[in-house]
Design an enzyme around this catalytic site. Sequence first.
Site, short mmCIF file in Angstrom:
data_model
loop_
_atom_site.label_atom_id
_atom_site.label_comp_id
_atom_site.label_asym_id
_atom_site.label_seq_id
_atom_site.Cartn_x
_atom_site.Cartn_y
_atom_site.Cartn_z
N ARG A 49 26.16 -5.38 21.31
CA ARG A 49 25.60 -4.27 22.08
C ARG A 49 26.74 -3.50 22.69
O ARG A 49 27.55 -4.06 23.44
CB ARG A 49 24.67 -4.81 23.17
CG ARG A 49 23.96 -3.77 24.02
CD ARG A 49 22.98 -4.47 24.97
NE ARG A 49 22.06 -3.56 25.65
CZ ARG A 49 22.24 -3.12 26.91
NH1 ARG A 49 23.29 -3.50 27.61
NH2 ARG A 49 21.35 -2.33 27.46
N SER A 118 12.65 -4.15 21.83
CA SER A 118 12.51 -4.35 23.28
C SER A 118 11.19 -3.79 23.77
O SER A 118 10.83 -2.66 23.43
CB SER A 118 13.62 -3.61 24.03
OG SER A 118 14.85 -4.25 23.87
N LYS A 147 21.09 -3.96 33.27
CA LYS A 147 20.22 -2.82 32.94
C LYS A 147 19.58 -2.35 34.24
O LYS A 147 18.39 -2.54 34.46
CB LYS A 147 19.17 -3.24 31.91
CG LYS A 147 18.70 -2.10 31.06
CD LYS A 147 17.86 -2.57 29.89
CE LYS A 147 17.43 -1.35 29.09
NZ LYS A 147 16.65 -1.71 27.91
N1 TZP Z 1 17.04 -5.39 28.11
C1 TZP Z 1 16.20 -5.75 29.07
S1 TZP Z 1 17.02 -6.53 30.33
C2 TZP Z 1 18.51 -6.39 29.55
C3 TZP Z 1 18.34 -5.75 28.34
C4 TZP Z 1 19.39 -5.44 27.38
C5 TZP Z 1 19.79 -6.89 30.10
C6 TZP Z 1 19.80 -8.37 30.22
O1 TZP Z 1 21.04 -8.78 30.73
P1 TZP Z 1 21.18 -9.97 31.77
O2 TZP Z 1 22.61 -9.89 32.20
O3 TZP Z 1 20.89 -11.26 31.04
O4 TZP Z 1 20.22 -9.71 32.89
#
Ligand code: TZP
Length: 221
Positions: A49, A118, A147
Site C-alpha cells: 500500500r 474495503s 486512516k
Molecule cells: N482501511 C480501513 S482501516 C485501515 C485501512 C487501510 C488502516 C488500518 O491500519 P491500522 O494501523 O492497523 O489501524
Amino acid sequence: GEERLWLRKMRLRQARLYGIIDLGVLGDMDPAATAEKMVAGGVEILQLRAKGRTPESLEALALSLRELADCAGVLFLINDWPLLARRVGADGVHLGQEDQPIAEAREILADAQLIGKSTHSLEQALAAEREGADYIAVGPVFATPTKPEAKPVGLRLIGEVRGCLKKPFFCIGGIRKPNLPAVLSAGADRVVMVSAILQAADIEGYCREVAAMLGPKNLLA
Ligand code: TZP
Ligand code: MG
C-alpha cells in the site's frame, strides 16, 4: 488458470493474519526485510500500500515483494492498481469504495487474480460480495491514525457481517494485541493489522503472538 485460482482461493480461505507493507507507516524501514519478518512470524497475506505514489515507481518493489511472497507461500496483493498487479504477477488487487468497480478491475487483471474490497457497512459488504469480491475487508473497527479520516464502524458490525457473508472477511482498523480478543469474540476469524505490526519492536515475534491468538488454521475451512 483454474488450478492457480483454486490455490489462491484456498490460501485466502485459510489465511487468518493479513499484514500491509504501507510505505507511509514503514518510514525508513526496508520493505522487503520487513515483509520477511512478517511472513516468518506467520503473516499469510501481504499487501503493498503506497498512497501518493505512481504505479510505475512501485514496480521494482512490487516485483521483489511478489517473489518473496511466492517463495514463502503467502498471498501478495497490491492496493489500488490492477494494472500493476497484473504486470508483476501479484495474486490480486485490493480496492476501496472510491476505486474503480470490481468488474472494471477484472477486465484489467489476469484470469486467476483475486480482488479484495474495503467496506464500511453491512450494505457495502453485501454489495462487494454481489459484485464478485473474493474477500471483503470490514472497518475501521476502531479509530486509527493509519486512516484518520475514516469513521470507526465498531464491533457490532462484525457479527452482522459474519451472519450474512459467504466470502472470507477480514476485520481492519486499529486492531492490536490488547483489543484482538474483543474482535474475535465479536465474530472475526481473520484480521488485518498495519501499525500494530509495523511499529512493533520485534515484528516477527509480534506476528507470532498474534498468529497464536488467532488459533490454528482450520484445514477443512
Ligand atoms: N482501511 C480501513 S482501516 C485501515 C485501512 C487501510 C488502516 C488500518 O491500519 P491500522 O494501523 O492497523 O489501524
Ligand atoms: Mg484504494
